[in-house]
Design an enzyme around this catalytic site. Structure first.
Site, short mmCIF file in Angstrom:
data_model
loop_
_atom_site.label_atom_id
_atom_site.label_comp_id
_atom_site.label_asym_id
_atom_site.label_seq_id
_atom_site.Cartn_x
_atom_site.Cartn_y
_atom_site.Cartn_z
N PRO A 134 0.33 -1.47 -0.01
CA PRO A 134 -0.19 -0.06 -0.06
C PRO A 134 1.21 1.59 0.31
O PRO A 134 0.21 1.94 -0.58
CB PRO A 134 -0.51 0.32 1.02
CG PRO A 134 -0.80 -1.48 1.55
CD PRO A 134 0.73 -2.07 1.32
N GLU B 141 1.57 -9.61 7.79
CA GLU B 141 1.41 -7.96 8.47
C GLU B 141 2.31 -7.26 7.28
O GLU B 141 2.74 -6.02 7.71
CB GLU B 141 1.37 -7.81 9.96
CG GLU B 141 0.59 -8.16 10.54
CD GLU B 141 -0.98 -7.97 10.60
OE1 GLU B 141 -0.91 -7.46 10.16
OE2 GLU B 141 -1.92 -8.96 10.18
N ARG C 259 -1.10 -7.88 -21.16
CA ARG C 259 -2.19 -7.27 -22.70
C ARG C 259 -0.87 -5.80 -23.22
O ARG C 259 -1.70 -5.36 -24.99
CB ARG C 259 -3.40 -6.78 -22.04
CG ARG C 259 -3.54 -5.48 -21.71
CD ARG C 259 -4.55 -5.34 -20.97
NE ARG C 259 -6.25 -5.05 -22.08
CZ ARG C 259 -5.66 -3.97 -22.86
NH1 ARG C 259 -5.04 -2.49 -22.44
NH2 ARG C 259 -6.29 -3.51 -23.46
N ASP D 74 -6.94 2.01 -26.98
CA ASP D 74 -7.38 1.23 -25.58
C ASP D 74 -7.91 3.10 -25.48
O ASP D 74 -7.49 3.96 -26.13
CB ASP D 74 -6.42 1.63 -24.93
CG ASP D 74 -6.70 -0.72 -24.27
OD1 ASP D 74 -7.03 -0.88 -25.40
OD2 ASP D 74 -5.40 -0.14 -23.37
N1 4GX Z 1 -2.00 -2.27 -3.66
N2 4GX Z 1 -1.48 -4.79 0.54
C1 4GX Z 1 0.50 -6.53 0.63
C2 4GX Z 1 1.36 -7.38 3.22
C3 4GX Z 1 2.36 -6.43 2.92
C4 4GX Z 1 3.20 -5.51 3.92
C5 4GX Z 1 3.78 -4.68 3.67
C6 4GX Z 1 4.87 -6.00 2.34
C7 4GX Z 1 5.19 -5.31 2.92
C8 4GX Z 1 -1.75 -3.74 -1.52
C9 4GX Z 1 -2.39 -2.99 -2.23
C10 4GX Z 1 -2.63 -4.83 0.00
C11 4GX Z 1 -1.92 -5.06 1.99
C12 4GX Z 1 -0.58 -5.94 0.32
C13 4GX Z 1 -0.28 -5.65 2.55
N3 4GX Z 1 3.37 -6.84 1.73
N4 4GX Z 1 -0.84 -4.15 -2.13
N5 4GX Z 1 0.16 -6.83 2.37
N6 4GX Z 1 -3.61 -2.54 -2.15
O1 4GX Z 1 -3.24 -3.28 0.33
O2 4GX Z 1 -1.06 -3.26 -3.32
#
Ligand code: 4GX
Length: 251
Positions: free
Chosen positions: A86, A113, A151, A166
C-alpha cells in the site's frame, strides 16, 4: 517478457493465469510467468519463513533471508524488482506501459503483516500499490499488474483490438458499444451505428467518449491531448447545453 512472482500462495494464481488471454500468451511463449514459493527458500526443517515482529505487536512478518535468497537465485542482474504494498506508487496505465518495456520483472507478494523492512531497503527497486484499500496479501495486486502489463506486450492481444486503441491510451473513457439485437426490451441501438456511414460513426464515438470523460472523469480530460476536432465536438455539446438551459430559463 519473463515475470517471476514470489509468493507463499502460488495456487492463488492458477485460475487467472491459466485462462483466456494470459494463458494464450504463455502458451505462445510471449509471456514466461514463473511462480516461486518463498517457502522453498526457507533454511529450517519446518520450512517456516515468518516470525513475530521485534518490538512486539500482533501478526507475523516475512523474514528477509528467504526473500533475499529467492530474488538472488532468479535475478540475472537486470531484473526490475517490485514489491506489492500500500505504500507504493499507485498503479495506472502509464506505469503499466513503463513496465511492459522491461525484459524481466520480479514481483514480491507479502502476506500477513508485511515483510522485513530490509527487503524494501536493499532488494526492491520499485513499490506498487493498486489503490488505497487494505488487502490480505500482495497476490491480487500482482495479478492486476501482470494482466495490465501483459496485454501491452506486442502480440499478446493478437487479432483483437490493439492496445493503442485503448481508451486509457489516449486518456479518455470508452464510447458505448452495442451488438444484436437492434431492439432489446424496447431499448434501441443508436441509429448512427446502423447507418453504415463510417465517418459519422467515428465522429459519434469520439463525441460519446469525450462527453463521458467530461461528465465522469473531468480530471482525465484536463490532462488529455485534444485535437481540433475534439474541441469542435465539445463546443457543439456546450452549445446544445446552453440552448437547453436557455429554454429552461424562459419557462
Ligand atoms: N496494493 N496489501 C501487501 C502485506 C505487505 C505489507 C507491507 C509488503 C509490505 C496492497 C494494495 C495491499 C496489504 C498487500 C498488505 N507486504 N498491495 N500486504 N492495496 O493492501 O498493493
Amino acid at each position: 517478457m519473463r515475470i517471476d512472482i514470489l509468493t507463499l500462495f502460488p495456487e492463488m494464481f492458477f485460475g487467472p493465469f491459466d485462462s483466456s488471454i494470459i494463458k494464450r500468451a504463455r502458451d505462445r511463449g510471449i509471456l514466461n510467468i514463473n511462480l516461486v514459493n518463498i517457502r522453498d527458500f526457507s533454511q529450517n526443517k519446518h520450512r517456516t519463513v515468518d516470525d513475530t515482529p521485534y518490538g512486539g505487536g500482533s501478526g507475523m512478518i516475512i523474514q528477509a533471508d528467504p526473500v533475499f535468497r529467492a530474488v538472488e537465485s532468479l535475478n540475472e542482474g537486470d531484473a526490475h524488482v517490485i514489491m506489492m504494498c500500500p505504500q507504493g506508487r499507485t498503479f495506472n496505465q502509464s506505469i503499466a506501459m513503463e513496465l511492459s518495456r522491461k525484459k524481466h520483472l520480479i514481483l514480491i507478494c507479502g502476506h500477513y503483516e508485511g515483510i522485513d523492512e530490509r527487503v524494501r531497503e536493499s532488494l526492491v527497486s520499485d513499490e506498487i500499490s493498486i489503490g488505497d484499500y487494505v488487502l490480505t496479501g500482495g497476490e491480487l495486486p500482482a495479478m492486476v499488474v501482470v494482466d495490465a502489463v501483459a496485454r501491452l506486450i506486442p502480440g499478446v492481444l493478437g487479432e483483437m483490438k490493439s492496445a493503442v486503441e485503448d481508451s486509457f491510451y489516449e486518456g479518455f473513457l470508452d464510447y458505448p458499444s452495442y451488438t444484436k439485437p437492434r431492439v432489446y426490451r424496447d431499448m434501441k441501438v443508436p441509429e448512427v451505428l446502423l447507418s453504415g456511414h463510417h465517418e459519422n460513426i467515428r465522429v459519434w464515438r469520439r463525441g460519446e467518449s469525450l462527453i463521458r470523460t467530461l461528465v465522469r472523469r473531468p480530471d482525465l480530460l484536463k490532462k488529455a491531448k485534444l485535437t481540433c476536432e475534439d474541441i469542435e465536438i465539445l463546443r457543439d455539446v456546450k452549445e446544445k447545453i446552453t440552448k437547453i438551459l436557455q429554454s429552461k430559463k424562459n419557462t
